[in-house]
Design a protein around this motif. Structure first.
Motif, mmCIF file in Angstrom:
data_model
loop_
_atom_site.group_PDB
_atom_site.id
_atom_site.type_symbol
_atom_site.label_atom_id
_atom_site.label_comp_id
_atom_site.label_asym_id
_atom_site.label_seq_id
_atom_site.Cartn_x
_atom_site.Cartn_y
_atom_site.Cartn_z
ATOM 1 N N ASP A 51 0.805 -1.224 0.000
ATOM 2 C CA ASP A 51 0.000 0.000 0.000
ATOM 3 C C ASP A 51 0.836 1.271 0.000
ATOM 4 N N PHE A 52 1.930 1.280 0.738
ATOM 5 C CA PHE A 52 2.721 2.494 0.920
ATOM 6 C C PHE A 52 4.043 2.448 0.180
ATOM 7 N N TYR A 53 4.108 1.689 -0.906
ATOM 8 C CA TYR A 53 5.362 1.562 -1.647
ATOM 9 C C TYR A 53 5.763 2.891 -2.287
ATOM 10 N N LEU A 54 4.833 3.571 -2.943
ATOM 11 C CA LEU A 54 5.138 4.838 -3.605
ATOM 12 C C LEU A 54 5.544 5.925 -2.606
ATOM 13 N N PRO A 55 4.799 6.150 -1.499
ATOM 14 C CA PRO A 55 5.273 7.157 -0.536
ATOM 15 C C PRO A 55 6.640 6.808 0.068
ATOM 16 N N PHE A 56 6.913 5.529 0.264
ATOM 17 C CA PHE A 56 8.199 5.098 0.804
ATOM 18 C C PHE A 56 9.324 5.472 -0.154
ATOM 19 N N GLU A 57 9.129 5.257 -1.445
ATOM 20 C CA GLU A 57 10.147 5.607 -2.430
ATOM 21 C C GLU A 57 10.270 7.118 -2.578
ATOM 22 N N LEU A 58 9.162 7.850 -2.469
ATOM 23 C CA LEU A 58 9.235 9.307 -2.552
ATOM 24 C C LEU A 58 10.011 9.888 -1.376
ATOM 25 N N ILE A 59 9.851 9.304 -0.210
ATOM 26 C CA ILE A 59 10.615 9.759 0.953
ATOM 27 C C ILE A 59 12.099 9.513 0.739
ATOM 28 N N SER A 60 12.444 8.383 0.132
ATOM 29 C CA SER A 60 13.864 8.114 -0.124
ATOM 30 C C SER A 60 14.437 9.115 -1.120
ATOM 31 N N ILE A 61 13.651 9.530 -2.105
ATOM 32 C CA ILE A 61 14.120 10.534 -3.057
ATOM 33 C C ILE A 61 14.296 11.886 -2.361
ATOM 34 N N ILE A 62 13.369 12.244 -1.484
ATOM 35 C CA ILE A 62 13.490 13.503 -0.740
ATOM 36 C C ILE A 62 14.729 13.486 0.149
ATOM 37 N N LEU A 63 15.007 12.360 0.789
ATOM 38 C CA LEU A 63 16.213 12.253 1.612
ATOM 39 C C LEU A 63 17.473 12.357 0.766
ATOM 40 N N LEU A 64 17.449 11.774 -0.422
ATOM 41 C CA LEU A 64 18.599 11.874 -1.311
ATOM 42 C C LEU A 64 18.836 13.318 -1.732
ATOM 43 N N VAL A 65 17.778 14.035 -2.080
ATOM 44 C CA VAL A 65 17.914 15.437 -2.477
ATOM 45 C C VAL A 65 18.432 16.272 -1.311
ATOM 46 N N SER A 66 17.956 16.001 -0.101
ATOM 47 C CA SER A 66 18.440 16.766 1.050
ATOM 48 C C SER A 66 19.906 16.448 1.339
ATOM 49 N N LEU A 67 20.333 15.217 1.108
ATOM 50 C CA LEU A 67 21.740 14.865 1.295
ATOM 51 C C LEU A 67 22.617 15.577 0.275
ATOM 52 N N ILE A 68 22.166 15.639 -0.971
ATOM 53 C CA ILE A 68 22.915 16.360 -1.997
ATOM 54 C C ILE A 68 22.984 17.848 -1.656
ATOM 55 N N GLY A 69 21.874 18.418 -1.179
ATOM 56 C CA GLY A 69 21.864 19.815 -0.780
ATOM 57 C C GLY A 69 22.804 20.097 0.385
ATOM 58 N N ALA A 70 22.850 19.177 1.342
ATOM 59 C CA ALA A 70 23.756 19.374 2.485
ATOM 60 C C ALA A 70 25.212 19.318 2.048
ATOM 61 N N ILE A 71 25.540 18.427 1.134
ATOM 62 C CA ILE A 71 26.911 18.347 0.644
ATOM 63 C C ILE A 71 27.255 19.613 -0.142
ATOM 64 N N THR A 72 26.319 20.099 -0.941
ATOM 65 C CA THR A 72 26.555 21.319 -1.711
ATOM 66 C C THR A 72 26.776 22.511 -0.790
ATOM 67 N N MET A 73 25.965 22.632 0.261
ATOM 68 C CA MET A 73 26.120 23.737 1.193
ATOM 69 C C MET A 73 27.435 23.623 1.966
ATOM 70 N N ALA A 74 27.849 22.404 2.299
ATOM 71 C CA ALA A 74 29.086 22.220 3.033
ATOM 72 C C ALA A 74 30.293 22.552 2.152
ATOM 73 N N ARG A 75 30.205 22.283 0.865
ATOM 74 C CA ARG A 75 31.316 22.577 -0.044
ATOM 75 C C ARG A 75 31.468 24.077 -0.270
ATOM 76 N N GLN A 76 30.375 24.842 -0.178
ATOM 77 C CA GLN A 76 30.445 26.285 -0.433
ATOM 78 C C GLN A 76 31.034 27.042 0.742
ATOM 79 N N SER A 77 30.968 26.499 1.933
ATOM 80 C CA SER A 77 31.483 27.227 3.102
ATOM 81 C C SER A 77 32.929 26.917 3.378
#
Length: 177
Positions: A151-177
């Protein structure tokens, strides 16, 4: 993938042994690049297990999300680390390595003892369209697993994509400082 029984068993044993040696490589390699590549090998082997189980969509998702995105992100993150500290390794084992090996070995043997003693009769797998029927489930953990994989396969995968995007954003912000 419908293979004859003996060929299927040989492929399962081969993939299982590659999976075990790849997992050991993730833990035992001192160079983080080698560990990341070994992790990629483990994730590809898991995807091949899904193909053997006729779960082609999950195998493709495994390759795209974990191997294609997360493992590549790990490799890029490791490449930004200063590699000079890993080139002069003069010791083979430290106290932390011994404690980690002891903990991992004890977890491994406890799983080997626990898995055969577990009652798996609560979940019936039907051959008709691969549906999972809930029948006399013992615990809520099994119900959560069934709902996450159906039942919750799609929301589970969407959460993993959101976590991946936030991880990429955190690495990008850490590289700029």
């Amino acid at each position: 993938m419908d293979l004859p029984g003996s060929i299927h068993n040989i492929v399962v044993v081969f993939l299982g042994s590659v999976l075990i040696f790849g997992g050991l490589g993730v833990v035992l390699f001192t160079n983080p690049i080698y560990s990341a590549f070994s992790l990629g090998l483990v994730l590809v082997c898991i995807s091949l297990f899904y193909i053997l189980s006729n779960s082609y969509f999950i195998a493709a998702a495994q390759l795209l999300i974990y191997v294609g995105a997360i493992n590549v992100l790990i490799i890029f993150a490791v490449m930004f680390i200063n590699g000079s500290e890993y080139s002069n390794v003069s010791h083979l084992w430290t106290l932390g390595d011994g404690v980690t090996s002891l903990v991992c070995t004890s977890i491994f043997f406890s799983l080997i003892i626990t898995i055969p003693d577990t009652s798996w009769y609560g979940i019936l797998w039907t051959t008709r369209s691969n549906q999972i029927l809930e029948q006399d489930l013992i615990s809520y953990v099994q119900q959560i697993g069934i709902h996450l994989s159906t039942d919750f396969y799609l929301p589970f995968e969407l959460i993993s994509i959101i976590l991946l995007v936030s991880l990429i954003g955190a690495i990008t912000m850490a590289r700029q400082s």
